[in-house]
Design a protein around this motif. Sequence first.
Motif, PDB file in Angstrom:
ATOM      1  N   HIS A  83       7.682   1.856   6.417  1.00 15.37           N
ATOM      2  CA  HIS A  83       6.843   3.009   6.095  1.00 15.37           C
ATOM      3  C   HIS A  83       5.554   2.999   6.909  1.00 15.37           C
ATOM      4  N   ALA A  84       5.053   1.796   7.254  1.00 14.96           N
ATOM      5  CA  ALA A  84       3.844   1.715   8.076  1.00 14.96           C
ATOM      6  C   ALA A  84       4.131   2.183   9.498  1.00 14.96           C
ATOM      7  N   ILE A 110       2.303   5.234  11.475  1.00 16.01           N
ATOM      8  CA  ILE A 110       1.689   5.031  12.790  1.00 16.01           C
ATOM      9  C   ILE A 110       2.298   5.983  13.809  1.00 16.01           C
ATOM     10  N   ARG A 111       3.624   6.150  13.764  1.00 13.83           N
ATOM     11  CA  ARG A 111       4.292   7.091  14.678  1.00 13.83           C
ATOM     12  C   ARG A 111       3.774   8.508  14.469  1.00 13.83           C
ATOM     13  N   HIS A 112       3.671   8.924  13.208  1.00 12.55           N
ATOM     14  CA  HIS A 112       3.237  10.292  12.909  1.00 12.55           C
ATOM     15  C   HIS A 112       1.789  10.518  13.320  1.00 12.55           C
ATOM     16  N   ILE A 166       0.841  -1.201   0.000  1.00 11.12           N
ATOM     17  CA  ILE A 166       0.000   0.000   0.000  1.00 11.12           C
ATOM     18  C   ILE A 166       0.874   1.248   0.000  1.00 11.12           C
ATOM     19  N   PRO A 167       0.655   2.169  -0.943  1.00  9.37           N
ATOM     20  CA  PRO A 167       1.403   3.428  -0.932  1.00  9.37           C
ATOM     21  C   PRO A 167       1.241   4.149   0.411  1.00  9.37           C
ATOM     22  N   GLN A 168       2.282   4.831   0.821  1.00  6.89           N
ATOM     23  CA  GLN A 168       2.308   5.445   2.150  1.00  6.89           C
ATOM     24  C   GLN A 168       1.168   6.431   2.360  1.00  6.89           C
TER      25      GLN A 168
END
Length: 209
Positions: free
Chosen positions: A112-113, A117-119, A30-32
């Motif tokens: 990237h996931a 999630i962090r952001h 899945i694209p970011q």
Amino acid sequence: MSGVMAVASAVLRALEALDVGGAADKISLIPQDFFAELCEQIVQHLNHKIPGVNIAELCQRITTSGTEIGVGDLAKIANIVSFLFSTAARNNLSTEELVTTLGNAGSALPKHALQVIRHVWNEQGKSISVSEDAGNMATVGQFVDIKWKLGVAMSSDTCRSLKYPYVTVTLTVADPSGQLTDKTFEMTIPQFKNFFRQFKEMAAVLETV
């Protein structure tokens, strides 16, 4: 930190049950930006700002962008992310604690996931409020919208010209995990009139509450 370790243990058991390892391969495709949109919609659902996540619509857009993923796979990913966010909210985890929990749980989520999630959690995590008994809520859907249209049946396999009117009704429902689904059915005019009468009866009862 012991509390974080305890949460990590619980997360690990749940992630194993959800087969996050298999989902991680799908998440990597899945694209970011789409994964970020999915996470943000889940946060909005947990905050009761939207009734649910339209998995079918998002899946279609991802596929149109050139990434092949099934609705079932995307729904599984949404369930995993929703579980992570609701668990983190119940345990008041900070961004770093959430990331540490995922690491201790051996989630195998792609880089990237984890960044998304962090952001998302850093920006919106504190706004989520999940009650302790949320897991005990009844597993019923939430009504979101209703649409109907009138049609006329012109022919069938057994009759060349029917010409009888019917009503097509589409109900949009959010299931307990927040995923939106459409339920479509047809009714004859007498059935629709009975359907409408029952709604009027419910409205009359509600006015007395």
